[in-house]
Enzyme design. Structure first.
Site, PDB file in Angstrom:
ATOM      1  N   ASP A   1      31.165  31.492  39.419  1.00  0.00           N
ATOM      2  CA  ASP A   1      32.414  30.803  39.065  1.00  0.00           C
ATOM      3  C   ASP A   1      33.264  30.542  40.316  1.00  0.00           C
ATOM      4  O   ASP A   1      32.812  30.753  41.439  1.00  0.00           O
ATOM      5  CB  ASP A   1      33.203  31.599  38.015  1.00  0.00           C
ATOM      6  CG  ASP A   1      33.903  32.800  38.597  1.00  0.00           C
ATOM      7  OD1 ASP A   1      33.385  33.358  39.575  1.00  0.00           O
ATOM      8  OD2 ASP A   1      34.979  33.190  38.095  1.00  0.00           O
TER       9      ASP A   1
ATOM     10  N   ARG B   1      31.910  35.968  38.722  1.00  0.00           N
ATOM     11  CA  ARG B   1      31.154  35.880  37.466  1.00  0.00           C
ATOM     12  C   ARG B   1      29.733  35.393  37.731  1.00  0.00           C
ATOM     13  O   ARG B   1      29.481  34.749  38.744  1.00  0.00           O
ATOM     14  CB  ARG B   1      31.811  34.893  36.512  1.00  0.00           C
ATOM     15  CG  ARG B   1      33.168  35.326  36.053  1.00  0.00           C
ATOM     16  CD  ARG B   1      33.698  34.380  35.006  1.00  0.00           C
ATOM     17  NE  ARG B   1      34.968  34.890  34.510  1.00  0.00           N
ATOM     18  CZ  ARG B   1      35.491  34.615  33.334  1.00  0.00           C
ATOM     19  NH1 ARG B   1      34.873  33.798  32.514  1.00  0.00           N
ATOM     20  NH2 ARG B   1      36.640  35.123  32.960  1.00  0.00           N
TER      21      ARG B   1
HETATM   22  C1  G1P Z   1      39.151  36.537  30.621  1.00  0.00           C
HETATM   23  C2  G1P Z   1      37.947  37.306  30.134  1.00  0.00           C
HETATM   24  C3  G1P Z   1      37.981  38.719  30.677  1.00  0.00           C
HETATM   25  C4  G1P Z   1      38.109  38.689  32.194  1.00  0.00           C
HETATM   26  C5  G1P Z   1      39.276  37.829  32.613  1.00  0.00           C
HETATM   27  C6  G1P Z   1      39.356  37.666  34.124  1.00  0.00           C
HETATM   28  O1  G1P Z   1      40.337  37.157  30.167  1.00  0.00           O
HETATM   29  O2  G1P Z   1      37.878  37.307  28.736  1.00  0.00           O
HETATM   30  O3  G1P Z   1      36.838  39.402  30.273  1.00  0.00           O
HETATM   31  O4  G1P Z   1      38.290  39.978  32.706  1.00  0.00           O
HETATM   32  O5  G1P Z   1      39.163  36.533  32.029  1.00  0.00           O
HETATM   33  O6  G1P Z   1      38.215  37.080  34.656  1.00  0.00           O
HETATM   34  P1  G1P Z   1      41.161  36.676  28.864  1.00  0.00           P
HETATM   35  O7  G1P Z   1      41.464  35.227  29.072  1.00  0.00           O
HETATM   36  O8  G1P Z   1      40.235  36.869  27.714  1.00  0.00           O
HETATM   37  O9  G1P Z   1      42.362  37.573  28.837  1.00  0.00           O
HETATM   38 ZN    ZN Z   2      36.280  34.709  38.573  1.00  0.00          ZN
END
Ligand code: G1P
Ligand code: ZN
Length: 550
Positions: A284, A289
């Site tokens: 990402d 990621r």
């Molecule tokens: C999202 C993902 C979570 C991750 C975060 C940061 O958060 O679901 O697992 O740690 O991005 O990369 P959320 O938007 O669900 O709060």
């Molecule tokens: Zn990231």
């Protein structure tokens, strides 16, 4: 050079979310918006400094994914850091540092912390998102106590400090002074590559890649490109061009740098070609990621975590076994079954990497991960996309089995945990909050009830007490667990920058191998209908289905 004190007024809403302060670029473009936040950070750091607020003996790390708005932001942060008396700052060349590399560098150079400019997988460019997050001395995201303190400070800030020094040339390695602060421009990849070399069997991976085993890694025009090229092409001998979209661009080439089959369409197409590569991966925006693919298959992130845990002993760094593992609450329970079989504890934490860090520091866990394409270990205190790619390649190299075989074998041994996440983006915040509130109320009355063939054995808020420091994180999602282990989870995103995003997570485990090749959507349809009914998603939001299904 001199230090100015500039008067300012607070901005509302500078509260860091799941991963730092993330807003539209236009929000960050407001005069003093970034300055206020950064000064608030320094105010808190100085208040916490043992030596009467003196940061002169401290090192900080600075860099990011190079997204639009970074160039000016980097210079502003340098000037504020210098004006606040920071001793030394290490900046990645070109202002670039992947999130995992920042974690490596903070740890290796014993920095006080690091400032990372990234909105992770969110789109970039002038109409996209920008973000800033602070990582502490262990290399991990700031704990809630620190981000709360910064937020409180942003509400009362009256002035920020700024050096009038000229801009620093970040394009070349070297050292300059800004006020009393030493600015050192460092190679962004060297320390990271060295660490990877110490964890994995590079010789075995080199031999694998020298055979007729083709890999493609999609860096999504983001910061992971230089790292993936340095490790996979330069160190491990993958042919040039194995890393695609490898050049970091401020707008990510107008793509969404989120490793999801919908955003890596070309890669998925390549992997669906029977003469295509044997192994695929995507990273990402800030390269923490990972999505792993093989021919005709995308490995589910929750499965990926379970499989890494299952095979960890094959990797030099984890040869002695794992002390324990952890997953975020909505991540599927596939890893729990592996941990059980290995006889090691499996912790369930709220969403967000910061909750793993105490467990890692306290040596209660070795590996951890989230359903959102994030996996990592005790080597740093962030998730690490390329680390996961190397882990998989190391398993393939040592077992001689392809990714597809490894996955199906895992299902046969532990059952297949079918999992889906349905995201309803950009909902009116009031609607989303009301939905959760009503569901919370409702959940208090339905535990023990039967729904079709299933009985609901647990319903309600997921509240977490950190076993290491006793800190409590309440209201981390509503969790419904049935007697057959099936789960339905609802939570609101903490990273969205427009309206509110409702995430609904569904899972159920199937032991019968004859059902392992069935469609997850089909097998989870009943749970989805239950979720919609109990939360009234369609009625409240007018949405017939989710915008994104993972
Ligand atoms: C999202 C993902 C979570 C991750 C975060 C940061 O958060 O679901 O697992 O740690 O991005 O990369 P959320 O938007 O669900 O709060
Ligand atoms: Zn990231």
């Amino acid at each position: 050079m001199s230090i100015q004190t500039v008067k300012t007024k607070p901005f509302a809403g500078q509260q860091p979310g799941t991963s730092g302060l993330r807003k539209k670029v236009s929000t960050f473009q407001q005069a003093a918006y970034l300055e206020n936040f950064v000064q608030s950070l320094f105010d808190v750091l100085r208040a916490q400094a043992p030596s009467g607020g003196d940061l002169g003996a401290q090192t900080l790390v600075l860099g990011g994914d190079g997204r639009f708005h970074s160039r000016g932001a980097l210079q502003t942060i340098l000037k504020i850091a210098a004006a606040n008396g920071v001793g030394r700052i290490l900046v990645g060349r070109g202002g670039l540092l992947s999130t995992p590399a920042a974690s490596v560098i903070i740890r290796k150079h014993q920095a006080l912390g690091g400032i990372i400019l990234s909105a992770s997988h969110n789109p970039g460019g002038p109409h996209g998102d920008f973000g800033i997050k602070y990582n502490v001395a262990n290399g991990g995201p700031a704990p809630a106590s620190l981000t709360d303190a910064i937020y409180e400070r942003t509400k009362v800030i009256t002035a920020f400090r700024l050096s009038t020094a000229p801009e620093v040339n970040l394009a070349e390695l070297g050292e300059v002074r800004m006020e009393a602060m030493q600015v050192k421009v460092i190679d962004p990849v060297a320390d990271y590559v060295e660490l990877m070399r110490s964890l994995f069997d590079f010789e075995a991976i080199r031999r694998l890649l020298a055979k007729d085993f083709k890999i493609v890694v999609d860096a999504m025009n983001a910061v992971g490109g230089p790292y993936a090229q340095a490790v996979l092409e330069k160190e491990l001998g993958a042919p040039a061009g194995s890393v695609i979209r490898a050049e970091p661009m401020p707008d990510f080439g107008r793509i969404h740098p989120d490793p999801h089959p919908m955003n890596a369409v070309d890669l998925v197409q390549l992997m669906n070609d029977s003469r295509g590569p044997d192994f695929g991966a995507a990273l990402d925006g800030d390269a923490d990621r990972n999505m792993i693919l093989c021919r005709h298959m995308v490995v589910g992130p929750s499965d990926s975590l379970a499989i890494l845990v299952e095979h960890a002993r094959l990797i030099p760094a984890y040869r002695d076994g794992l002390v324990g593992v952890a997953r975020s609450m909505p991540t599927s329970t596939a890893v729990d079954r592996v941990a059980d079989a290995l006889g090691i504890p499996c912790y369930e934490t709220p969403t967000g990497w910061k909750y793993f860090c105490n467990l890692l520091d306290d040596q209660r866990i070795t590996l951890c991960g989230e359903e959102s394409y994030g996996t990592g270990s005790n080597h740093i205190r962030e998730k690490d996309g390329l680390w996961a790619v190397l882990f998989w390649l190391n398993i393939v190299a040592v077992t001689g089995k392809g990714v597809g075989n490894i996955v199906t074998q895992h299902w046969r041994t532990h059952g297949r945990t079918f999992f889906r996440r349905h995201d309803y983006d950009d909902l009116p915040t009031a609607t989303a909050n009301k939905l959760i509130e009503d569901l919370r109320f409702f959940s208090q009355h339905i535990a023990g009830k039967k729904f079709g063939s299933r009985q609901l054995i647990e319903a309600g808020d997921f509240d977490y007490t950190d076993p290491v420091d006793g800190s409590v994180a309440a209201h981390q999602g509503l969790r419904f667990v049935f007697d057959d282990g099936a789960r339905v989870i609802f939570r609101l995103s903490g990273t969205s920058t427009e309206g509110s995003t409702l995430r609904v997570y569904l899972e159920r485990c199937e032991k019968n191998p004859q059902r392992h090749s069935m469609s997850p959507d089909l097998l989870l349809a009943e749970l989805l209908a239950w979720a919609d009914g109990v939360a009234g998603i369609r009625i409240r939001t007018g949405r017939k289905k989710a915008n994104v299904i993972s």
